[in-house]
Motif scaffolding. Structure first.
Motif, PDB file in Angstrom:
ATOM      1  N   GLU A   1       0.792  -1.218   0.000  1.00  0.00           N
ATOM      2  CA  GLU A   1       0.000   0.000   0.000  1.00  0.00           C
ATOM      3  C   GLU A   1       0.828   1.273   0.000  1.00  0.00           C
ATOM      4  O   GLU A   1       0.453   2.264  -0.638  1.00  0.00           O
ATOM      5  CB  GLU A   1      -0.922   0.017   1.230  1.00  0.00           C
ATOM      6  CG  GLU A   1      -2.059  -0.972   1.155  1.00  0.00           C
ATOM      7  CD  GLU A   1      -2.956  -0.895   2.384  1.00  0.00           C
ATOM      8  OE1 GLU A   1      -4.015  -1.550   2.353  1.00  0.00           O
ATOM      9  OE2 GLU A   1      -2.611  -0.192   3.357  1.00  0.00           O
ATOM     10  N   SER A   2       1.941   1.259   0.707  1.00  0.00           N
ATOM     11  CA  SER A   2       2.637   2.529   0.923  1.00  0.00           C
ATOM     12  C   SER A   2       4.120   2.290   1.150  1.00  0.00           C
ATOM     13  O   SER A   2       4.544   1.186   1.509  1.00  0.00           O
ATOM     14  CB  SER A   2       2.022   3.242   2.141  1.00  0.00           C
ATOM     15  OG  SER A   2       2.544   4.538   2.298  1.00  0.00           O
ATOM     16  N   ALA A   3       4.914   3.342   0.938  1.00  0.00           N
ATOM     17  CA  ALA A   3       6.360   3.281   1.173  1.00  0.00           C
ATOM     18  C   ALA A   3       6.809   4.607   1.760  1.00  0.00           C
ATOM     19  O   ALA A   3       6.136   5.634   1.610  1.00  0.00           O
ATOM     20  CB  ALA A   3       7.115   2.990  -0.124  1.00  0.00           C
ATOM     21  N   LEU A   4       7.952   4.565   2.444  1.00  0.00           N
ATOM     22  CA  LEU A   4       8.504   5.757   3.072  1.00  0.00           C
ATOM     23  C   LEU A   4      10.003   5.795   2.815  1.00  0.00           C
ATOM     24  O   LEU A   4      10.694   4.802   3.024  1.00  0.00           O
ATOM     25  CB  LEU A   4       8.215   5.739   4.576  1.00  0.00           C
ATOM     26  CG  LEU A   4       8.532   7.008   5.373  1.00  0.00           C
ATOM     27  CD1 LEU A   4       7.685   8.188   4.882  1.00  0.00           C
ATOM     28  CD2 LEU A   4       8.299   6.768   6.861  1.00  0.00           C
ATOM     29  N   PHE A   5      10.489   6.954   2.370  1.00  0.00           N
ATOM     30  CA  PHE A   5      11.889   7.137   1.995  1.00  0.00           C
ATOM     31  C   PHE A   5      12.724   7.443   3.240  1.00  0.00           C
ATOM     32  O   PHE A   5      12.354   8.295   4.057  1.00  0.00           O
ATOM     33  CB  PHE A   5      11.993   8.284   0.988  1.00  0.00           C
ATOM     34  CG  PHE A   5      13.351   8.460   0.358  1.00  0.00           C
ATOM     35  CD1 PHE A   5      14.062   7.379  -0.129  1.00  0.00           C
ATOM     36  CD2 PHE A   5      13.905   9.729   0.229  1.00  0.00           C
ATOM     37  CE1 PHE A   5      15.306   7.556  -0.736  1.00  0.00           C
ATOM     38  CE2 PHE A   5      15.137   9.917  -0.372  1.00  0.00           C
ATOM     39  CZ  PHE A   5      15.842   8.824  -0.848  1.00  0.00           C
ATOM     40  N   PHE A   6      13.866   6.767   3.374  1.00  0.00           N
ATOM     41  CA  PHE A   6      14.764   6.926   4.510  1.00  0.00           C
ATOM     42  C   PHE A   6      16.172   7.260   4.026  1.00  0.00           C
ATOM     43  O   PHE A   6      16.573   6.852   2.935  1.00  0.00           O
ATOM     44  CB  PHE A   6      14.841   5.620   5.318  1.00  0.00           C
ATOM     45  CG  PHE A   6      13.657   5.374   6.212  1.00  0.00           C
ATOM     46  CD1 PHE A   6      13.721   5.640   7.565  1.00  0.00           C
ATOM     47  CD2 PHE A   6      12.479   4.857   5.691  1.00  0.00           C
ATOM     48  CE1 PHE A   6      12.642   5.400   8.396  1.00  0.00           C
ATOM     49  CE2 PHE A   6      11.389   4.619   6.504  1.00  0.00           C
ATOM     50  CZ  PHE A   6      11.471   4.895   7.871  1.00  0.00           C
ATOM     51  N   PRO A   7      16.968   7.932   4.865  1.00  0.00           N
ATOM     52  CA  PRO A   7      18.355   8.195   4.487  1.00  0.00           C
ATOM     53  C   PRO A   7      19.251   6.976   4.536  1.00  0.00           C
ATOM     54  O   PRO A   7      20.313   6.967   3.917  1.00  0.00           O
ATOM     55  CB  PRO A   7      18.814   9.251   5.511  1.00  0.00           C
ATOM     56  CG  PRO A   7      17.899   9.106   6.668  1.00  0.00           C
ATOM     57  CD  PRO A   7      16.591   8.657   6.104  1.00  0.00           C
ATOM     58  N   SER A   8      18.854   5.911   5.264  1.00  0.00           N
ATOM     59  CA  SER A   8      19.709   4.724   5.340  1.00  0.00           C
ATOM     60  C   SER A   8      18.881   3.466   5.541  1.00  0.00           C
ATOM     61  O   SER A   8      17.760   3.509   6.059  1.00  0.00           O
ATOM     62  CB  SER A   8      20.720   4.849   6.497  1.00  0.00           C
ATOM     63  OG  SER A   8      20.078   4.644   7.744  1.00  0.00           O
ATOM     64  N   GLY A   9      19.466   2.339   5.156  1.00  0.00           N
ATOM     65  CA  GLY A   9      18.819   1.055   5.363  1.00  0.00           C
ATOM     66  C   GLY A   9      18.725   0.691   6.826  1.00  0.00           C
ATOM     67  O   GLY A   9      17.754   0.048   7.261  1.00  0.00           O
ATOM     68  N   THR A  10      19.740   1.068   7.601  1.00  0.00           N
ATOM     69  CA  THR A  10      19.694   0.794   9.037  1.00  0.00           C
ATOM     70  C   THR A  10      18.496   1.489   9.677  1.00  0.00           C
ATOM     71  O   THR A  10      17.761   0.889  10.472  1.00  0.00           O
ATOM     72  CB  THR A  10      21.004   1.246   9.708  1.00  0.00           C
ATOM     73  OG1 THR A  10      22.062   0.408   9.270  1.00  0.00           O
ATOM     74  CG2 THR A  10      20.906   1.167  11.221  1.00  0.00           C
ATOM     75  N   MET A  11      18.266   2.752   9.324  1.00  0.00           N
ATOM     76  CA  MET A  11      17.120   3.459   9.894  1.00  0.00           C
ATOM     77  C   MET A  11      15.803   2.830   9.449  1.00  0.00           C
ATOM     78  O   MET A  11      14.851   2.733  10.236  1.00  0.00           O
ATOM     79  CB  MET A  11      17.158   4.937   9.523  1.00  0.00           C
ATOM     80  CG  MET A  11      16.102   5.760  10.256  1.00  0.00           C
ATOM     81  SD  MET A  11      16.092   7.510   9.795  1.00  0.00           S
ATOM     82  CE  MET A  11      17.548   8.079  10.650  1.00  0.00           C
ATOM     83  N   ALA A  12      15.741   2.382   8.201  1.00  0.00           N
ATOM     84  CA  ALA A  12      14.528   1.723   7.717  1.00  0.00           C
ATOM     85  C   ALA A  12      14.272   0.426   8.485  1.00  0.00           C
ATOM     86  O   ALA A  12      13.142   0.144   8.897  1.00  0.00           O
ATOM     87  CB  ALA A  12      14.641   1.453   6.215  1.00  0.00           C
ATOM     88  N   ASN A  13      15.320  -0.376   8.676  1.00  0.00           N
ATOM     89  CA  ASN A  13      15.163  -1.610   9.445  1.00  0.00           C
ATOM     90  C   ASN A  13      14.764  -1.327  10.884  1.00  0.00           C
ATOM     91  O   ASN A  13      13.876  -1.987  11.445  1.00  0.00           O
ATOM     92  CB  ASN A  13      16.473  -2.410   9.442  1.00  0.00           C
ATOM     93  CG  ASN A  13      16.669  -3.229   8.198  1.00  0.00           C
ATOM     94  OD1 ASN A  13      15.709  -3.625   7.543  1.00  0.00           O
ATOM     95  ND2 ASN A  13      17.908  -3.498   7.861  1.00  0.00           N
ATOM     96  N   GLN A  14      15.437  -0.350  11.503  1.00  0.00           N
ATOM     97  CA  GLN A  14      15.149  -0.050  12.898  1.00  0.00           C
ATOM     98  C   GLN A  14      13.722   0.469  13.064  1.00  0.00           C
ATOM     99  O   GLN A  14      13.058   0.187  14.065  1.00  0.00           O
ATOM    100  CB  GLN A  14      16.157   0.966  13.430  1.00  0.00           C
ATOM    101  CG  GLN A  14      17.568   0.427  13.564  1.00  0.00           C
ATOM    102  CD  GLN A  14      17.631  -0.761  14.507  1.00  0.00           C
ATOM    103  OE1 GLN A  14      17.109  -0.716  15.613  1.00  0.00           O
ATOM    104  NE2 GLN A  14      18.269  -1.831  14.065  1.00  0.00           N
ATOM    105  N   THR A  15      13.243   1.188  12.088  1.00  0.00           N
ATOM    106  CA  THR A  15      11.851   1.644  12.128  1.00  0.00           C
ATOM    107  C   THR A  15      10.898   0.467  12.004  1.00  0.00           C
ATOM    108  O   THR A  15       9.896   0.385  12.720  1.00  0.00           O
ATOM    109  CB  THR A  15      11.600   2.678  11.023  1.00  0.00           C
ATOM    110  OG1 THR A  15      12.437   3.817  11.237  1.00  0.00           O
ATOM    111  CG2 THR A  15      10.149   3.123  10.998  1.00  0.00           C
ATOM    112  N   GLY A  16      11.204  -0.456  11.081  1.00  0.00           N
ATOM    113  CA  GLY A  16      10.370  -1.644  10.935  1.00  0.00           C
ATOM    114  C   GLY A  16      10.296  -2.452  12.225  1.00  0.00           C
ATOM    115  O   GLY A  16       9.227  -2.928  12.628  1.00  0.00           O
TER     116      GLY A  16
END
Length: 345
Positions: free
Chosen positions: A51-66
């Motif tokens: 449904e949706s995506a969100l842009f992050f400055p890094s993969g680590t931040m994306a994983n930590q958010t997940g």
């Protein structure tokens, strides 16, 4: 000649990518008013059928958010002992989410559904952490770019459903897995609650990852990204690199895989090498015979030839092919490896 094979993160934007970046339409993404970021998020969500995506400055931040999305302090996640979220994210699992990791002794970073089920703590046994999440990494970094069998991922999903666990995919190199395996991105989107995808590895962007999931999850992720300091303003210049890469750089990943495979074949013939992990994508991990030489000697000998690589500990060395690794460089690396005589112990 200098050949940098320490990672696929060393690439630099080419002229086409730079042109797209400089011509991007931008706005303030903190207010969700950057049209290029919005376009990238929509395109990646569409690709994975989510449904949706969100842009992050890094993969680590994306994983930590997940991870924070799916857990509460005191919970526990299950992952393989090689997992990036455990080994290479600075202890963020505990620092950001107050969560512990239950490590599984899998094969090259890949665990089985049976192993996952056995790692789940009894929900009514309050002495142990509550199991809340299963994290998968595909391809596996420490496993040498190994790709999961999709059927095993489906079996793990069944375990998650039976035990009401969330399911997160660290897809830092999912583009490589998609190039090597028959499943399309929408198959992964149908399986996982959240997926992180990286643009700055195989796709050659300078910066950026995305987290993908349901609309409700990404609304919560937006707040978490803010708390972690990940809000960016005119990020469309970076998002434009991602749009360019999705259009132009996905199709050439098979070249990286071919070159990595050929490097592995040469290493397997060398007397000072005792083991080469099966090469499936763009990562080559090998071990040296310590009775003959050492990993330090091999690194030094290759550095003297202008070839850069890294050690991963436990006597393992890693080479990673990428967008900026040309065919001319490749022939030089193969010839050098065929003739290399590292210092004797």
């Amino acid at each position: 000649m200098v050949v940098n094979l320490i990672s696929d993160t060393v690439t630099r934007p080419n002229s086409g990518m730079l042109k797209g970046m400089m011509e991007a339409s931008v706005g303030d993404d903190v207010f969700k008013e950057d049209p290029t970021v919005n376009e990238l998020e929509g395109e990646v969500a569409r690709l994975f059928g989510m449904e949706s995506a969100l842009f992050f400055p890094s993969g680590t931040m994306a994983n930590q958010t997940g991870i924070k999305l799916h857990t509460a302090p005191g919970d526990q996640l299950i992952c393989d002992k090689y997992a990036h979220v455990y080994n290479y994210e600075g202890g963020g699992v505990s620092f950001n989410s107050g969560v512990s990791c239950r490590l599984v002794d899998g094969n090259r970073g890949m665990m089985t559904a049976d192993q996952v089920e056995k790692a789940i703590n009894p929900p009514d046994f309050y002495h142990s952490p509550k199991t809340a999440l299963v994290c998968i990494e595909n391809t596996t970094n420490k496993g040498g770019g190994a790709c999961w069998d999709f059927r095993e991922l489906e079996e793990i999903k069944k375990v998650c459903d039976r035990h009401q666990l969330k399911y997160h995919l660290d897809g830092a190199r999912i583009w490589n897995a998609l190039a090597a395996k028959p499943e399309g991105p929408e198959a992964y989107g149908a399986l996982f609650d959240t997926i992180s995808v990286c643009l700055s590895k195989g796709l050659g962007c300078p910066v950026g990852s995305l987290l993908i999931g349901s609309g409700a999850s990404m609304e919560k992720a937006l707040r978490i990204r803010k708390i972690l300091g990940g809000g960016m303003r005119q990020a469309g210049y970076l998002a434009a690199a991602g749009l360019y890469a999705l259009e132009h750089n996905r199709g050439r990943l098979a070249e990286d895989h071919r070159r990595a495979h050929e490097i592995g074949e040469v290493l397997e013939k060398r007397d000072f090498v005792t083991y080469v992990a099966p090469v499936e994508t763009n990562i080559v991990i090998f071990e040296v015979d310590r009775a003959i030489t050492s990993d330090t000697h091999v690194v030094r000998a290759l550095n003297e030839k202008g070839i850069r690589l890294i050690g991963m500990g436990e006597g393992k060395l890693r080479l990673v092919t990428h967008l900026d690794y040309t065919e001319q460089m490749h022939h030089y690396v193969l010839e050098t490896l065929e003739r290399l005589e590292p210092a004797m112990n």
